[in-house]
Design an enzyme around this catalytic site. Structure first.
Site, PDB file in Angstrom:
ATOM      1  N   LYS A  11      44.323  36.020  46.102  1.00 30.26           N
ATOM      2  CA  LYS A  11      44.969  36.766  45.424  1.00 30.26           C
ATOM      3  C   LYS A  11      45.786  38.190  45.989  1.00 30.26           C
ATOM      4  O   LYS A  11      45.455  38.784  46.916  1.00 30.26           O
ATOM      5  CB  LYS A  11      44.422  37.561  43.876  1.00 30.26           C
ATOM      6  CG  LYS A  11      43.424  38.542  44.268  1.00 30.26           C
ATOM      7  CD  LYS A  11      43.617  40.059  44.239  1.00 30.26           C
ATOM      8  CE  LYS A  11      43.027  41.138  44.822  1.00 30.26           C
ATOM      9  NZ  LYS A  11      43.351  42.265  45.500  1.00 30.26           N
ATOM     10  N   ASP A 149      37.363  41.365  40.588  1.00 27.62           N
ATOM     11  CA  ASP A 149      38.358  40.476  40.714  1.00 27.62           C
ATOM     12  C   ASP A 149      37.901  38.995  40.473  1.00 27.62           C
ATOM     13  O   ASP A 149      38.916  38.091  40.667  1.00 27.62           O
ATOM     14  CB  ASP A 149      38.677  40.503  42.411  1.00 27.62           C
ATOM     15  CG  ASP A 149      39.636  41.949  42.495  1.00 27.62           C
ATOM     16  OD1 ASP A 149      40.133  42.532  41.659  1.00 27.62           O
ATOM     17  OD2 ASP A 149      39.642  42.152  43.861  1.00 27.62           O
TER      18      ASP A 149
END
Ligand code: C5P
Length: 313
Positions: A11, A149
């Site tokens: 990401k 995350d």
């Protein structure tokens, strides 16, 4: 079924607004996550000894654009993928017997959530291998206990993140987005970067946290419109000041990307990877070649977004 593989993206954060430190040590965030084509592959296989604890092998992905520092990845129970398998097994009331194999292309400690991707891959692959049938929402609830995350790594795409990053809302991001990445030299520890931001703010060297922060509406609209220059203008990261302070060469890296013709660049998450938005695939390739030649040999990668985890077999 004896073996299941999931490809799980890295990401980047297209915007990352960081609130004050909370009593639990975390910071409330308002962030836009974006999953890119750079990805690890996690394979879960049935072990020959059925009562064994999870085993873990990590190899560098064949064809990885740059070397991955495998020595920096823990191989014991502290590895997030191993913990993910153990947590899922405990949730399901079964033994955590699985051989995990990670083929790594995502730089380690790079601000790209590579460890979180491996944990998400372990959850997705073990859920299938063990025929548990847990929903994505169930996996995300477990993922939140592994790291801030990890829930996003389970869903991928482009999403608004709130809370400490685990409260997610999918966002439309029209078309393909082209990114150039420059990996940092060494890694930056996420807690250290957050702590440094608190210190910089306490001493007036970084702007104070916004009292109330909501979704970054300009960025969200630009993503939905597929408007590259508006997205470039809206890229933003509160952690960048702290990453620059801890690794001063990063400011020059961000400048170099811009000098190579890329519209905008910033530190990804807590760094030290820097990401740059290109107008199209051709511009990304040209700028990457310039950067490879001029000071960043072996550190440049090209990626597209957004992508979701997907099962390979
Ligand atoms: O959730 P995760 O284990 O990935 O977080 C690592 C560290 O990063 C936390 O211990 C905390 O120091 C910092 N962090 C934070 N606020 C967040 C996410 C992470 O302060 N929203």
């Amino acid at each position: 079924m004896t073996s299941v593989s999931w490809r799980v993206p890295a990401k980047i954060n297209l915007s990352l607004a960081v609130g004050p430190r909370r009593p639990d040590g975390y910071h409330d965030l308002s962030t836009v996550f974006h999953a890119i084509s750079l990805a690890d592959v996690v394979t879960a296989s049935t072990p020959t000894a059925p009562d064994a604890d999870p085993s873990l092998t990590i190899v560098e992905a064949t064809g990885a654009e740059r070397a991955v520092d495998l020595a920096a990845v823990p191989l014991d129970r502290s590895n997030l993928a191993v913990r993910a398998a153990q947590m899922l097994a405990a949730h399901a009331g079964r033994r955590p017997s699985v051989d995990l194999h990670v083929s790594k292309a995502i730089p380690v400690a790079g601000g790209l959530a590579g460890g979180s991707a491996d944990a998400a891959g372990a959850l997705l692959a073990c859920n299938d291998l063990w025929n548990l049938g847990l929903s994505t929402a169930d996996l995300c609830r477990l993922a939140a206990d592994l790291g801030s995350d990890v829930p996003f790594a389970v869903v991928g795409g482009t999403a608004l993140g709130a809370g400490r990053g685990e409260v997610l809302e999918p966002l439309p991001a029209r078309g393909r987005w082209h990114w150039v990445l420059i990996a940092g030299v060494g890694g930056l520890s996420t807690p250290t970067v957050y702590r440094r931001l608190d210190e910089l703010r306490a001493t007036g060297q970084a702007p104070p946290p916004r009292d109330r922060f909501g979704p970054p509406s300009t960025l969200i609209a630009a993503l939905a419109d597929g408007d590259v220059s508006a997205v470039a203008d809206a890229l933003d990261n509160d952690l960048q000041a702290a990453a620059f302070d801890l690794a001063p060469s990063l400011a020059a890296t961000v400048d170099a990307g811009r000098a190579a013709g890329l519209s905008a660049g910033l530190v990804s998450g807590s760094g030290p990877t820097c990401v740059f938005l290109a107008s199209n695939a051709e511009q990304a390739r040209t700028a990457a070649a310039v950067l490879e030649r001029d000071g960043f040999a072996g550190r440049v990668m090209i990626a597209t977004g957004s992508h979701a985890p997907h099962r390979l077999r």
